[in-house]
Design a protein around this motif. Structure first.
Motif, PDB file in Angstrom:
ATOM      1  N   LYS A 103       8.700 -17.294  -7.638  1.00 61.86           N
ATOM      2  CA  LYS A 103       7.930 -18.767  -8.021  1.00 61.86           C
ATOM      3  C   LYS A 103       7.509 -19.241  -7.487  1.00 61.86           C
ATOM      4  O   LYS A 103       8.236 -19.011  -6.334  1.00 61.86           O
ATOM      5  CB  LYS A 103       8.529 -19.558  -9.017  1.00 61.86           C
ATOM      6  CG  LYS A 103       7.936 -21.304  -9.912  1.00 61.86           C
ATOM      7  CD  LYS A 103       8.838 -22.102  -9.801  1.00 61.86           C
ATOM      8  CE  LYS A 103       8.107 -22.892 -10.319  1.00 61.86           C
ATOM      9  NZ  LYS A 103       8.823 -24.455 -10.807  1.00 61.86           N
ATOM     10  N   GLN A 104       5.856 -18.781  -6.770  1.00 60.33           N
ATOM     11  CA  GLN A 104       5.225 -19.745  -5.389  1.00 60.33           C
ATOM     12  C   GLN A 104       6.048 -20.734  -4.945  1.00 60.33           C
ATOM     13  O   GLN A 104       6.015 -22.096  -5.414  1.00 60.33           O
ATOM     14  CB  GLN A 104       3.475 -19.917  -5.821  1.00 60.33           C
ATOM     15  CG  GLN A 104       3.225 -20.403  -4.387  1.00 60.33           C
ATOM     16  CD  GLN A 104       2.104 -21.002  -4.709  1.00 60.33           C
ATOM     17  OE1 GLN A 104       1.071 -20.928  -5.407  1.00 60.33           O
ATOM     18  NE2 GLN A 104       1.042 -21.386  -3.385  1.00 60.33           N
ATOM     19  N   ALA A 105       6.318 -21.287  -3.766  1.00 61.58           N
ATOM     20  CA  ALA A 105       6.749 -22.176  -3.432  1.00 61.58           C
ATOM     21  C   ALA A 105       6.100 -22.777  -1.896  1.00 61.58           C
ATOM     22  O   ALA A 105       6.780 -23.141  -1.512  1.00 61.58           O
ATOM     23  CB  ALA A 105       8.648 -21.850  -2.988  1.00 61.58           C
ATOM     24  N   GLY A 106       4.677 -22.498  -1.894  1.00 62.76           N
ATOM     25  CA  GLY A 106       3.603 -22.583  -0.786  1.00 62.76           C
ATOM     26  C   GLY A 106       2.831 -21.346   0.114  1.00 62.76           C
ATOM     27  O   GLY A 106       3.408 -20.930  -0.672  1.00 62.76           O
ATOM     28  N   SER A 107       1.928 -22.074  -0.013  1.00 63.41           N
ATOM     29  CA  SER A 107       0.798 -21.060   0.392  1.00 63.41           C
ATOM     30  C   SER A 107       0.162 -21.676   1.955  1.00 63.41           C
ATOM     31  O   SER A 107      -0.046 -22.617   1.559  1.00 63.41           O
ATOM     32  CB  SER A 107      -0.170 -20.505  -0.220  1.00 63.41           C
ATOM     33  OG  SER A 107      -1.004 -21.698  -0.952  1.00 63.41           O
ATOM     34  N   VAL A 108      -0.392 -21.134   2.936  1.00 61.11           N
ATOM     35  CA  VAL A 108      -0.957 -21.188   3.399  1.00 61.11           C
ATOM     36  C   VAL A 108      -2.275 -20.315   3.523  1.00 61.11           C
ATOM     37  O   VAL A 108      -2.460 -18.380   3.821  1.00 61.11           O
ATOM     38  CB  VAL A 108      -1.040 -21.132   4.858  1.00 61.11           C
ATOM     39  CG1 VAL A 108      -1.794 -21.605   5.794  1.00 61.11           C
ATOM     40  CG2 VAL A 108      -0.126 -22.606   4.607  1.00 61.11           C
ATOM     41  N   VAL A 109      -3.787 -20.852   3.394  1.00 60.18           N
ATOM     42  CA  VAL A 109      -5.190 -18.898   3.277  1.00 60.18           C
ATOM     43  C   VAL A 109      -6.074 -20.264   4.494  1.00 60.18           C
ATOM     44  O   VAL A 109      -6.427 -21.079   4.513  1.00 60.18           O
ATOM     45  CB  VAL A 109      -5.804 -19.532   1.920  1.00 60.18           C
ATOM     46  CG1 VAL A 109      -6.879 -18.681   1.720  1.00 60.18           C
ATOM     47  CG2 VAL A 109      -4.645 -19.391   0.805  1.00 60.18           C
ATOM     48  N   ALA A 110      -5.494 -18.874   5.112  1.00 56.72           N
ATOM     49  CA  ALA A 110      -6.378 -19.803   6.961  1.00 56.72           C
ATOM     50  C   ALA A 110      -7.478 -17.774   6.973  1.00 56.72           C
ATOM     51  O   ALA A 110      -8.017 -17.362   5.739  1.00 56.72           O
ATOM     52  CB  ALA A 110      -5.941 -19.359   7.418  1.00 56.72           C
ATOM     53  N   ALA A 111      -8.409 -17.636   8.049  1.00 59.47           N
ATOM     54  CA  ALA A 111      -9.291 -16.981   8.058  1.00 59.47           C
ATOM     55  C   ALA A 111      -8.480 -15.960   8.582  1.00 59.47           C
ATOM     56  O   ALA A 111      -9.373 -14.348   7.937  1.00 59.47           O
ATOM     57  CB  ALA A 111     -10.550 -17.479   8.750  1.00 59.47           C
ATOM     58  N   ASP A 112      -8.637 -15.696   8.706  1.00 64.42           N
ATOM     59  CA  ASP A 112      -7.346 -14.246   9.413  1.00 64.42           C
ATOM     60  C   ASP A 112      -6.301 -13.920   9.537  1.00 64.42           C
ATOM     61  O   ASP A 112      -5.537 -13.147   9.870  1.00 64.42           O
ATOM     62  CB  ASP A 112      -7.341 -14.917  11.294  1.00 64.42           C
ATOM     63  CG  ASP A 112      -6.266 -15.999  11.478  1.00 64.42           C
ATOM     64  OD1 ASP A 112      -6.369 -16.968  10.234  1.00 64.42           O
ATOM     65  OD2 ASP A 112      -5.753 -16.163  12.602  1.00 64.42           O
ATOM     66  N   TYR A 113      -5.818 -14.404   8.583  1.00 64.07           N
ATOM     67  CA  TYR A 113      -3.797 -13.996   8.200  1.00 64.07           C
ATOM     68  C   TYR A 113      -3.910 -15.004   6.446  1.00 64.07           C
ATOM     69  O   TYR A 113      -4.563 -16.756   5.900  1.00 64.07           O
ATOM     70  CB  TYR A 113      -3.022 -14.839   8.581  1.00 64.07           C
ATOM     71  CG  TYR A 113      -2.131 -16.008   8.941  1.00 64.07           C
ATOM     72  CD1 TYR A 113      -1.544 -16.035   7.754  1.00 64.07           C
ATOM     73  CD2 TYR A 113      -3.444 -16.965   9.433  1.00 64.07           C
ATOM     74  CE1 TYR A 113      -0.652 -17.343   8.405  1.00 64.07           C
ATOM     75  CE2 TYR A 113      -2.742 -18.234   9.822  1.00 64.07           C
ATOM     76  CZ  TYR A 113      -1.160 -18.954   8.942  1.00 64.07           C
ATOM     77  OH  TYR A 113      -1.302 -20.272   9.256  1.00 64.07           O
ATOM     78  N   LEU A 114      -2.710 -15.083   5.462  1.00 65.16           N
ATOM     79  CA  LEU A 114      -2.667 -15.287   4.421  1.00 65.16           C
ATOM     80  C   LEU A 114      -1.201 -15.375   4.772  1.00 65.16           C
ATOM     81  O   LEU A 114      -0.329 -14.237   4.854  1.00 65.16           O
ATOM     82  CB  LEU A 114      -3.275 -14.866   3.112  1.00 65.16           C
ATOM     83  CG  LEU A 114      -2.793 -13.799   2.615  1.00 65.16           C
ATOM     84  CD1 LEU A 114      -1.482 -13.972   2.086  1.00 65.16           C
ATOM     85  CD2 LEU A 114      -3.492 -12.943   2.131  1.00 65.16           C
TER      86      LEU A 114
END
Length: 898
Positions: free
Chosen positions: A603-614
């Motif tokens: 189950k997803q517990a958080g995320s960061v979606v940036a331009a250079d990485y995820l």
């Protein structure tokens, strides 16, 4: 009064009653309050409507009804220590509520409440009484409510007037508040009353006894307190907030005097009884009640994203779970049991709260993992407590010092309150004040996190949203990189200004924008805003969404000036947006791939979606193997190569859930949602921007996989050009390493393995030579030993420190000293290294190397431990090694030997 109604029927009857009177049925909000740093957990039905009451948030309804999940186990509202020992206290409970946001007020609220209690539930009016606010603290008494209750037919002698403590409601030190009115039920005069026992009359609804039970609180929201102890400010429109605890209402309807005797708990208690192998009774059932209550709290907290940890909300959950496990042990449950009780909670409440069923596998895994971990901690902690109890007995002490309690808590993960309970059982006290002081000192050093790092949203953004409405987002259609809009507001230093000039750093609010404001893990866009035919330019460094629906552009004006009302052209950095889109779509594919490879419990517990990485955090209890990582990469890249067209549908939240769409962690959804299908394998609720075809992702590559918390793993990955760049950099480093090792990349591993083997052989020979050299001079060292209480004590220094050499030397010195204690200290890489060895005869007399080392390590600002005859540790301050030597002599001198 009908005794046939179950708690589920009561809950549904309540919601239907108010739906039939124009109220919107609103789903319970999460137990983790959003954007409210004043609360640890959602503890009342009105929490999700707090900004609606203050006028900062607008909704498309003015009446609502809910059955709200609540937890009171920390902060101001903390019932944890009473749970299991009273008939009413719970960590988790459900609050039935009806709310009016500037619509109806006291007359309707009182009429609705009386009708539901007496007509729908059929409770005997002869057993009911009500209370009103009597006026106190400069606030007038509530004569209006008094007359309205009398109008309903309540005898005036059963309308009680109570003060601020009982009949003025506030959620916390700040926020909406107002006088309240309660409905009470008479349980019977046969219930013991301390006043009557003392020869005085029972005080009725104001008495501390249980003869009268409060079942409903009607809060008349009239004021708001902006800051602690500040004057009350009238709300824009008087509103209603009511709360009826389902557990209490069920006990009255079902004719029970304890909430635990209702159907909400009986099936759970039956499961506990079944596991224990003996029946549940009121007399000896406190531990069973603790387990039953805490299983409910744990199930709902974990389902809402809280993980057991040593800080904040996670620590409260850990305390709840460990308290339950401890009581299970008292009942004789020595095998893993807690997950089985939680599973019964899911069976009973999964229909009303679907998140329990959806998270079932994960819930049970968390419970198993935490119990396994705690049972190890429990055994270790009990052993240490045994040692301290023996020491306190011999020293004539009556309580465990605060620093010892802190050491058990911080070093060994043993909850301080559990230490207090166990010591109390053995006739000793706990230095709570000393513990709190130690905790405060650690917090000041930055080693202890505060419970809530959330930031409150500035009132200015709420005011802008109310005045200007939502920002129209233009970034979904086509490339979505450009769009025209009007400047609606300019903020400088948090305050509104009419214009901004070159050099100013300001926040621009437009009516329409292609900029995506950071939310749902997706970072905000960058770019520029141009006005006046190109004469005015502002560089956008970030776009944020401080309140839902409002996009704020963080800018620096580089040319010309902007005024409120200007028409501008907004342009997003297209290349950066494309990279963000690819990374965001990749997180959806990654989520599905993880479920297929690791299991549906993921189950997803958080995320960061940036331009250079995820970055993607997910629930799982063990590190992924290299093979599993490759399987995930293969699945994602396979879907990328299929190059399927991404689809986006707009539908109601209920329709989306029924279609199987997955909700993303931490998102707050409205009545209408966007459902994104990047590939037929994955369909999720998401408001972010995505690729048009899965092939636009290009290439997906996992960079790292690691643990970030108990039961939570983290993947960092790259896509597209970022993935290609990562692969090339890795190849370059591989070639450099191969050249240094004078081999080819293909044979590099073999060469490194051979080199490592050679290095180990050389290190072993160096150790042998060093030990021999030191042993040769051990006669001189032995002459330095002191005789303390008939025991030879030797403390010596050796630099640079080497634990392997220390161990060999310690064995040699211990053999030569025949009977005594040896401490070797030294410095390595700027840190202190300590080792204590004791001969078997002095161990039998009460000397414990592990216990000595724990104390000595504190002198060098560190920690350590080990066996009774050999222990090792270290610390940050090697300059304090001499102090550790002195401490050894002191400790041995103060030991009571057998």
């Amino acid at each position: 009064m009908s005794s046939a109604l179950s708690a589920s029927q009561i809950r549904e009857a309540f919601l239907q009653f108010f739906e039939g009177r124009g109220h919107r049925r609103v789903a319970s909000s999460s137990l983790v309050p959003q954007n409210d740093p004043t609360l640890l957990f959602t503890n009342a039905g009105m929490v999700q409507f707090k900004d609606v009451f203050t006028g900062r948030e607008k909704r498309d309804y003015s009446r609502a009804t809910t059955s709200q999940k609540c937890v009171r186990a920390g902060g101001k509202h903390n019932d944890l220590d009473n749970v299991g020992y009273t008939a009413r206290h719970h960590t988790f409970f459900e609050m039935l509520g009806n709310f009016s946001f500037g619509d109806y007020f006291k007359a309707d609220a009182i009429a609705y409440g009386w009708e539901f209690v007496t007509k729908t539930l059929g409770i005997d009016t002869a057993r009911l009484a009500v209370t009103v606010f009597n006026g106190e603290g400069g606030i007038p008494w509530d004569e209006e409510a008094y007359e309205l209750w009398a109008k309903q037919g309540v005898p005036r002698e059963r309308i009680y007037k109570l003060g601020l403590k009982d009949n003025f409601w506030a959620m916390g030190d700040t926020g909406p508040c107002g006088p309240c009115s309660e409905i009470h039920y008479h349980q019977g005069d046969d219930i013991p009353c301390a006043e009557v026992a003392a020869g005085r009359a029972c005080q009725g609804v104001a008495c501390d006894c249980d003869r009268w039970l409060e079942i409903w609180n009607l809060v008349f929201m009239q004021f708001e307190r902006k800051e602690k102890d500040a004057p009350l400010i009238p709300l824009p429109k008087p509103s209603i907030d009511t709360g009826a605890g389902l557990e209490r209402v069920a006990s009255v309807v079902q004719g029970k005097r304890s909430n635990y005797d209702t159907d909400l708990f009986q099936d759970i208690l039956s499961r506990v009884s079944e596991l224990v192998g003996k029946p549940y009774t009121q007399e000896d059932g406190a531990s069973m009640r603790v387990v039953a209550d805490h299983a409910r709290a744990a199930a709902f907290l974990i389902a809402d994203g809280v993980q057991p940890s040593n800080e904040g909300r996670g620590y409260v959950l850990r305390r709840i779970m460990r308290r339950a496990i401890r009581h299970g042990s008292l009942l004789g449950l020595d095998e893993l049991f807690f997950f089985k009780v939680v599973d019964r909670v899911i069976e009973l409440m999964g229909d009303a709260y679907s998140e329990l069923r959806e998270s079932r596998t994960f819930l049970l895994e968390v419970c198993k993992f935490e119990e396994e971990s705690f049972r190890k901690t429990l055994n270790r902690g009990l052993k240490l407590i045994d040692e301290e109890v023996a020491r306190m007995k011999s020293a004539g002490e009556t309580q465990l010092k605060g620093d010892k309690v802190w050491d058990l808590h911080s070093t060994y993960g043993f909850p301080w309150d559990l230490t207090e309970i166990i010591l109390r059982e053995r006739g000793f006290g706990t230095d709570v004040e000393g513990f709190n002081q130690k905790k405060k000192e650690e917090a000041e050093r930055g080693e202890d996190s505060t419970l809530n790092k959330d930031k409150a949203v500035g009132a200015v953004y709420h005011q802008l949203l109310e005045r200007l409405g939502t920002t129209e987002f233009l970034g979904y259609e086509g490339l979505g990189h450009e769009g025209e809009g009007s400047v609606r507001a300019i903020l400088k230093g948090g305050a509104e200004v009419a214009e901004a000039h070159a050099g100013d750093e300001v926040e621009l609010v437009l009516d329409r924008t292609p900029f995506y404001g950071e939310s749902g893990g997706q970072t905000g866009d960058t770019g520029r805003v141009v006005g006046h035919g190109g004469k005015a330019v502002a560089q956008v460094s970030d776009a944020q969404r401080p309140v839902p629906g409002l996009v704020v552009h963080h800018t620096k004006v580089t040319e010309g000036s902007f005024k409120v009302g200007d028409m501008v052209q907004a342009s997003v950095d297209g290349e950066r947006r494309s990279s963000i889109r690819a990374n965001h779509s990749a997180t959806h594919l990654l989520h599905r791939a993880l479920k297929l490879v690791l299991g549906e419990h993921v189950k997803q517990a958080g995320s960061v979606v940036a331009a250079d990485y995820l970055r993607f955090d997910f629930s799982h209890f063990s590190p992924m193997t290299p093979e599993q990582q490759e399987q995930v990469e293969d699945l994602v890249n396979g879907w990328v190569r299929e190059n399927t067209e991404a689809q986006t549908r707009i539908m109601s939240l209920d329709e989306a859930k029924k279609s199987g769409a997955v909700a993303m962690f931490g998102e707050k959804y409205g009545e209408t949602v966007r459902v994104v299908t990047v590939h037929p394998q994955t369909t999720e609720l998401c408001g972010g921007t995505h690729v048009r075809r899965s092939g636009d992702i290009g290439l997906f590559k996992i960079v790292s996989e690691s643990g970030v918390a108990s039961g939570v793993r983290r993947i960092n990955a790259v896509t597209g050009l970022g993935a290609l760049q990562y692969v090339r950099e890795t190849e370059r480093e591989l070639k450099k390493a191969s050249e240094l090792m004078k081999t080819t990349p293909k044979d590099l591993v073999k060469r490194v393995e051979a080199t490592q083997k050679r290095v180990k052989e050389l290190e072993r020979k160096v150790e042998e030579v060093t030990v021999k050299a030191q042993t040769g001079s051990s006669k001189d060292l032995l002459e330095q030993a002191r005789d303390i209480n008939g025991i030879k004590v030797l403390a010596t220094r050796m630099d640079p420190a080497d634990p392997n050499v220390f161990r060999g030397l310690a064995d040699q010195l211990r053999d030569r000293i025949k009977s005594g204690v040896v401490l070797i200290g030294g410095e390595k890489d700027g840190k202190a290294v300590l080792m204590v060895a004791a001969t078997q005869d002095v161990v039998k007399r009460g000397i414990n190397a592990g216990a000595l080392l724990r104390e000595l390590a504190k002198e060098v600002n560190g920690r350590g431990g080990g066996k009774p005859d050999l222990a090792q540790g270290g610390g940050e301050d090697p300059s304090r090694i001499p102090a550790a030597f002195d401490k050894l002599y002191e400790l041995v001198k103060g030991t009571n030997l057998a």
